[in-house]
Write a protein that holds these residues in place. Structure first.
Motif, PDB file in Angstrom:
ATOM      1  N   GLY A  58      -4.986  10.330  10.883  1.00  0.00           N
ATOM      2  CA  GLY A  58      -4.731   8.905  10.676  1.00  0.00           C
ATOM      3  C   GLY A  58      -5.460   8.360   9.465  1.00  0.00           C
ATOM      4  N   ALA A  59      -6.710   8.754   9.303  1.00  0.00           N
ATOM      5  CA  ALA A  59      -7.485   8.291   8.147  1.00  0.00           C
ATOM      6  C   ALA A  59      -6.877   8.801   6.842  1.00  0.00           C
ATOM      7  CB  ALA A  59      -8.938   8.750   8.268  1.00  0.00           C
ATOM      8  N   ALA A  60      -6.356  10.022   6.872  1.00  0.00           N
ATOM      9  CA  ALA A  60      -5.795  10.641   5.666  1.00  0.00           C
ATOM     10  C   ALA A  60      -4.378  10.183   5.342  1.00  0.00           C
ATOM     11  CB  ALA A  60      -5.826  12.163   5.805  1.00  0.00           C
ATOM     12  N   THR A  61      -3.753   9.434   6.255  1.00  0.00           N
ATOM     13  CA  THR A  61      -2.361   9.002   6.021  1.00  0.00           C
ATOM     14  C   THR A  61      -2.134   7.509   6.259  1.00  0.00           C
ATOM     15  OG1 THR A  61      -1.713   9.502   8.307  1.00  0.00           O
ATOM     16  CG2 THR A  61      -1.401  11.256   6.669  1.00  0.00           C
ATOM     17  N   HIS A  62      -3.149   6.776   6.655  1.00  0.00           N
ATOM     18  CA  HIS A  62      -2.946   5.388   7.094  1.00  0.00           C
ATOM     19  C   HIS A  62      -2.218   4.520   6.076  1.00  0.00           C
ATOM     20  CE1 HIS A  62      -6.598   4.853   4.746  1.00  0.00           C
ATOM     21  NE2 HIS A  62      -6.310   3.566   4.712  1.00  0.00           N
ATOM     22  N   ASP A  63      -2.427   4.740   4.805  1.00  0.00           N
ATOM     23  CA  ASP A  63      -1.797   3.923   3.753  1.00  0.00           C
ATOM     24  C   ASP A  63      -0.653   4.639   3.035  1.00  0.00           C
ATOM     25  OD1 ASP A  63      -3.229   1.569   4.064  1.00  0.00           O
ATOM     26  OD2 ASP A  63      -4.645   1.986   2.445  1.00  0.00           O
ATOM     27  N   ILE A  64      -0.100   5.679   3.617  1.00  0.00           N
ATOM     28  CA  ILE A  64       0.932   6.460   2.933  1.00  0.00           C
ATOM     29  C   ILE A  64       2.146   5.604   2.565  1.00  0.00           C
ATOM     30  CG2 ILE A  64       2.139   7.315   4.995  1.00  0.00           C
ATOM     31  CD1 ILE A  64       2.198  10.097   3.482  1.00  0.00           C
ATOM     32  N   GLY A  65       2.359   4.517   3.279  1.00  0.00           N
ATOM     33  CA  GLY A  65       3.465   3.609   2.961  1.00  0.00           C
ATOM     34  C   GLY A  65       3.318   2.937   1.609  1.00  0.00           C
ATOM     35  N   LYS A  66       2.126   3.013   1.017  1.00  0.00           N
ATOM     36  CA  LYS A  66       1.938   2.458  -0.323  1.00  0.00           C
ATOM     37  C   LYS A  66       2.609   3.331  -1.379  1.00  0.00           C
ATOM     38  CE  LYS A  66      -2.118  -0.280   0.748  1.00  0.00           C
ATOM     39  NZ  LYS A  66      -3.502  -0.625   0.436  1.00  0.00           N
ATOM     40  N   SER A  78       1.165  -6.007   3.758  1.00  0.00           N
ATOM     41  CA  SER A  78       1.271  -5.181   4.964  1.00  0.00           C
ATOM     42  C   SER A  78       2.625  -4.487   5.091  1.00  0.00           C
ATOM     43  CB  SER A  78       0.996  -6.028   6.206  1.00  0.00           C
ATOM     44  OG  SER A  78       1.924  -7.097   6.272  1.00  0.00           O
ATOM     45  N   LEU A  79       3.459  -4.595   4.065  1.00  0.00           N
ATOM     46  CA  LEU A  79       4.757  -3.913   4.117  1.00  0.00           C
ATOM     47  C   LEU A  79       4.590  -2.399   4.229  1.00  0.00           C
ATOM     48  CD1 LEU A  79       6.728  -5.938   1.404  1.00  0.00           C
ATOM     49  CD2 LEU A  79       6.933  -6.112   3.910  1.00  0.00           C
ATOM     50  N   HIS A  80       3.504  -1.891   3.678  1.00  0.00           N
ATOM     51  CA  HIS A  80       3.267  -0.446   3.695  1.00  0.00           C
ATOM     52  C   HIS A  80       3.038   0.097   5.104  1.00  0.00           C
ATOM     53  CE1 HIS A  80      -0.932  -1.809   3.862  1.00  0.00           C
ATOM     54  NE2 HIS A  80      -1.219  -0.616   4.346  1.00  0.00           N
ATOM     55  N   GLU A  81       2.635  -0.741   6.034  1.00  0.00           N
ATOM     56  CA  GLU A  81       2.303  -0.256   7.374  1.00  0.00           C
ATOM     57  C   GLU A  81       3.539   0.288   8.091  1.00  0.00           C
ATOM     58  OE1 GLU A  81       0.181  -3.556   9.095  1.00  0.00           O
ATOM     59  OE2 GLU A  81      -1.460  -3.331   7.654  1.00  0.00           O
ATOM     60  N   ARG A  82       4.567  -0.511   8.219  1.00  0.00           N
ATOM     61  CA  ARG A  82       5.811  -0.078   8.866  1.00  0.00           C
ATOM     62  C   ARG A  82       6.476   1.028   8.044  1.00  0.00           C
ATOM     63  NH1 ARG A  82       7.692   0.564  13.526  1.00  0.00           N
ATOM     64  NH2 ARG A  82       9.384  -0.706  14.234  1.00  0.00           N
ATOM     65  N   ALA A  83       6.471   0.856   6.715  1.00  0.00           N
ATOM     66  CA  ALA A  83       7.088   1.860   5.841  1.00  0.00           C
ATOM     67  C   ALA A  83       6.400   3.211   5.968  1.00  0.00           C
ATOM     68  CB  ALA A  83       7.057   1.384   4.389  1.00  0.00           C
ATOM     69  N   ARG A 102       0.965   2.476  11.073  1.00  0.00           N
ATOM     70  CA  ARG A 102       1.418   1.182  11.574  1.00  0.00           C
ATOM     71  C   ARG A 102       0.279   0.359  12.190  1.00  0.00           C
ATOM     72  NH1 ARG A 102       4.346   2.744  15.903  1.00  0.00           N
ATOM     73  NH2 ARG A 102       2.738   1.971  17.249  1.00  0.00           N
ATOM     74  N   THR A 103      -0.714   1.032  12.792  1.00  0.00           N
ATOM     75  CA  THR A 103      -1.727   0.311  13.582  1.00  0.00           C
ATOM     76  C   THR A 103      -3.049   0.057  12.865  1.00  0.00           C
ATOM     77  OG1 THR A 103      -2.627   2.347  14.569  1.00  0.00           O
ATOM     78  CG2 THR A 103      -0.795   1.266  15.730  1.00  0.00           C
ATOM     79  N   HIS A 104      -3.286   0.653  11.712  1.00  0.00           N
ATOM     80  CA  HIS A 104      -4.622   0.529  11.116  1.00  0.00           C
ATOM     81  C   HIS A 104      -4.999  -0.894  10.738  1.00  0.00           C
ATOM     82  CE1 HIS A 104      -2.301   0.887   7.346  1.00  0.00           C
ATOM     83  NE2 HIS A 104      -3.312   0.255   6.775  1.00  0.00           N
ATOM     84  N   GLY A 105      -4.025  -1.751  10.571  1.00  0.00           N
ATOM     85  CA  GLY A 105      -4.326  -3.152  10.268  1.00  0.00           C
ATOM     86  C   GLY A 105      -4.261  -4.048  11.487  1.00  0.00           C
ATOM     87  N   ALA A 106      -3.926  -3.471  12.640  1.00  0.00           N
ATOM     88  CA  ALA A 106      -3.741  -4.258  13.867  1.00  0.00           C
ATOM     89  C   ALA A 106      -4.693  -3.787  14.962  1.00  0.00           C
ATOM     90  CB  ALA A 106      -2.297  -4.159  14.337  1.00  0.00           C
ATOM     91  N   TRP A 107      -5.934  -3.528  14.608  1.00  0.00           N
ATOM     92  CA  TRP A 107      -6.906  -2.995  15.553  1.00  0.00           C
ATOM     93  C   TRP A 107      -7.247  -3.971  16.684  1.00  0.00           C
ATOM     94  CZ3 TRP A 107     -10.657  -6.487  15.054  1.00  0.00           C
ATOM     95  CH2 TRP A 107     -10.809  -7.102  13.808  1.00  0.00           C
ATOM     96  N   ASP A 108      -6.837  -5.223  16.562  1.00  0.00           N
ATOM     97  CA  ASP A 108      -7.122  -6.203  17.616  1.00  0.00           C
ATOM     98  C   ASP A 108      -5.940  -6.380  18.575  1.00  0.00           C
ATOM     99  OD1 ASP A 108      -5.561  -7.374  15.654  1.00  0.00           O
ATOM    100  OD2 ASP A 108      -6.632  -9.269  15.670  1.00  0.00           O
TER     101      ASP A 108
END
Length: 181
Positions: A58-66, A78-83, A102-108
């Motif tokens: 997860g740490a190595a791929t969390h922003d792959i949508g960028k 945050s478009l990169h999250e779903r993508a 998808r979840t790294h920005g929605a930890w709450d």
């Protein structure tokens, strides 16, 4: 601390090539992956047991949508999250691992796992960004898992994050040395 970009797992490196990830994104993911290893080691010492493989992936791929939303390499979004989630699924990554994009920005969000929290924490800690609510959630998990008083878990996590934060300027310089595209 590496002078060069820290490596990501081989399967992730292949994915990053397949999606034509820009150099700055590859650097960022390697740096967050490296911090996640430190976070995992510190949390394990306090008794927190998690799926280490999942957190590191997860740490190595969390922003792959960028790789798709390249503008988010230099401006917030945050478009990169779903993508990223959809991109990983399209490349055959199981949902249990793809979800971190998808979840790294929605930890709450409700139902957030310890693994989700640790990926989010590594994504903040690499640049010495401290987020109290996120850290409180991790502290609670640490206290519960290790049978520690909450204040003991807080101090241990604070020490861990302070140590990680001390190297943040070096990590930021490594990332900045890589071109956006």
């Amino acid at each position: 601390m590496h002078v060069d970009t820290p490596p990501v797992p081989p399967a992730v490196a292949e994915l990053l090539v397949a999606v034509a990830a820009p150099p700055r994104l590859v650097a960022h993911l390697g740096l967050v992956h490296e911090v996640a290893e430190t976070v995992l080691d510190g949390c394990a010492a306090l008794g927190l047991r998690v799926d280490r493989e999942a957190v590191l992936f997860g740490a190595a791929t969390h922003d792959i949508g960028k790789a798709v939303h390249r503008e988010e390499l230099s401006v917030p979004g945050s478009l990169h999250e779903r993508a990223g989630y959809e991109l990983l699924l399209a490349h055959g990554v199981p949902e249990r691992l793809a979800r971190f994009a998808r979840t790294h920005g929605a930890w709450d969000a409700p139902g957030t796992t310890a693994e989700d929290l640790l990926v989010s924490l590594a994504d903040k800690a690499w640049k010495d960004s401290r987020v109290r609510d996120l850290e409180d959630r991790v502290t609670d998990r640490l206290a519960e898992a290790g049978g520690h008083e909450r204040w003991e878990a807080f101090l241990a996590l604070d020490d861990l994050l302070a140590g990680i934060g001390a190297d943040a300027p070096c990590r930021l310089a490594v990332q900045a040395a890589h071109p956006l595209h």
